[in-house]
Design an enzyme around this catalytic site. Structure first.
Site, PDB file in Angstrom:
ATOM      1  CD  GLU A  78      28.625 -89.890  28.574  1.00 30.56           C
ATOM      2  OE1 GLU A  78      29.626 -89.555  27.904  1.00 30.56           O
ATOM      3  OE2 GLU A  78      27.631 -90.418  28.068  1.00 30.56           O
ATOM      4  CG  HIS A 127      29.186 -94.780  25.747  1.00 30.80           C
ATOM      5  ND1 HIS A 127      29.296 -94.691  27.120  1.00 30.80           N
ATOM      6  CD2 HIS A 127      28.635 -93.606  25.338  1.00 30.80           C
ATOM      7  CE1 HIS A 127      28.834 -93.524  27.530  1.00 30.80           C
ATOM      8  NE2 HIS A 127      28.436 -92.836  26.469  1.00 30.80           N
ATOM      9  CG  HIS A 187      29.144 -89.606  22.443  1.00 25.39           C
ATOM     10  ND1 HIS A 187      30.136 -89.145  23.278  1.00 25.39           N
ATOM     11  CD2 HIS A 187      28.201 -90.175  23.261  1.00 25.39           C
ATOM     12  CE1 HIS A 187      29.818 -89.407  24.539  1.00 25.39           C
ATOM     13  NE2 HIS A 187      28.658 -90.030  24.558  1.00 25.39           N
ATOM     14  CB  SER A 189      33.643 -89.452  21.677  1.00 22.93           C
ATOM     15  OG  SER A 189      32.909 -88.708  22.649  1.00 22.93           O
TER      16      SER A 189
END
Length: 283
Positions: free
Chosen positions: A182, A141, A136, A201
């Site tokens: 997010e 990110h 993730h 993700s």
């Protein structure tokens, strides 16, 4: 003094991760030798599945930066990523054993260091994991940290987080993080696209966020996002939409102190709230 793990959201299960390896700033060396062949295989399978899904659903900037992540068939070494990342935007990734408290988290971001959990999910968690793992954090990110404006935004968010902590407003600021970094969406010339790491993700949420007719999509208003609660155990019911990373940077650059004062007199909103003044964005 030993550092303590952080409990995520409303979860009653203590987070995994060996916090005895962490220093005072919660960072630790990436324990690369501890990864098993099964760990590398899980990462490779996750990468292959997600990289096949993102074209047409992820923002152009993410697609352009994804190759900079490097290794696909095994968990990358953080130092290899940092050789490229530091040259691009002055950022680096640092290993952490899991979720970390607000002040260390904000401090790392303010110093252009992105904390990456260094363990990977089990095969049983292939489709969904509550806590962020190395896949993730890296896939979701890190690619956009190669994008200069977004990279500057993340650093500014860290500095703003330290101020929010002093003002007792971390919950409000965390909602903005959730709905942008997010789970944010962006309007591009070819339609709605995802830039939030939680979407990028996740195979299921990626399609749900961009293509499904179920969720509502609202033009980002900072105060509105800070009022809105969110879901941690299901797909989002509301997504906030920006037009560019420059717009996001400009919207979040002003001092939030007046907004925090306003929020004290405003009620919280449920995750599926729709207000008359909301600007709905069509798919």
């Amino acid at each position: 003094m030993a550092v303590e793990p952080v409990v995520y959201g409303a979860s009653e299960r203590p987070p995994r991760g060996d916090y005895s390896r962490a220093g005072a700033d919660y960072t630790c060396p990436q324990n690369y030798a501890a990864y098993t062949a099964a760990d590398h295989a899980t990462y490779h399978k996750l990468y292959e599945r997600q990289s096949a899904l993102v074209p047409g659903l992820a923002c152009d900037e993410f697609l352009a930066a994804l190759p900079s992540l490097g290794a696909k068939d095994q968990i990358p070494r953080f130092e290899d990523i940092n050789e490229r990342l530091f040259k691009a935007t002055g950022w680096e990734v640092v290993a952490v054993p899991g979720l970390i408290p607000e002040v260390p988290f904000f401090t790392l971001l303010a110093n252009r260091k992105f904390p990456v959990t260094d363990w990977i999910r089990t095969p049983a968690e292939f489709d969904y994991i509550v806590e962020p793992d190395v896949f993730h954090d890296l896939f979701g990110h890190v690619p956009l940290l190669f994008e200069p404006v977004f990279a500057d935004h993340i650093q500014a968010y860290g500095a703003g987080g330290l101020k929010a902590h002093r003002l007792g407003a971390c919950e409000q600021l965390s909602r903005l993080y959730w709905y942008t970094i997010e789970f944010g969406l962006m309007r591009q010339k070819n339609g709605l696209r995802a830039y939030g790491a939680g979407i990028l993700s996740s195979s299921g949420e990626l399609v749900h966020a961009v293509k499904s007719g179920e969720p509502q999509r609202i033009a980002l208003d900072v105060l509105r996002a800070m009022r809105t609660r969110y879901k941690i155990d299901s797909y989002q019911q509301t997504y906030f939409v920006i037009d560019s990373f420059q717009q996001l940077f400009d919207m979040t650059t002003p001092d939030f102190t007046p907004l925090y004062a306003q929020l004290k007199h405003l009620s919280e909103l449920p995750a599926d709230a729709l207000l008359p003044e909301d600007k709905l964005i069509e798919r």
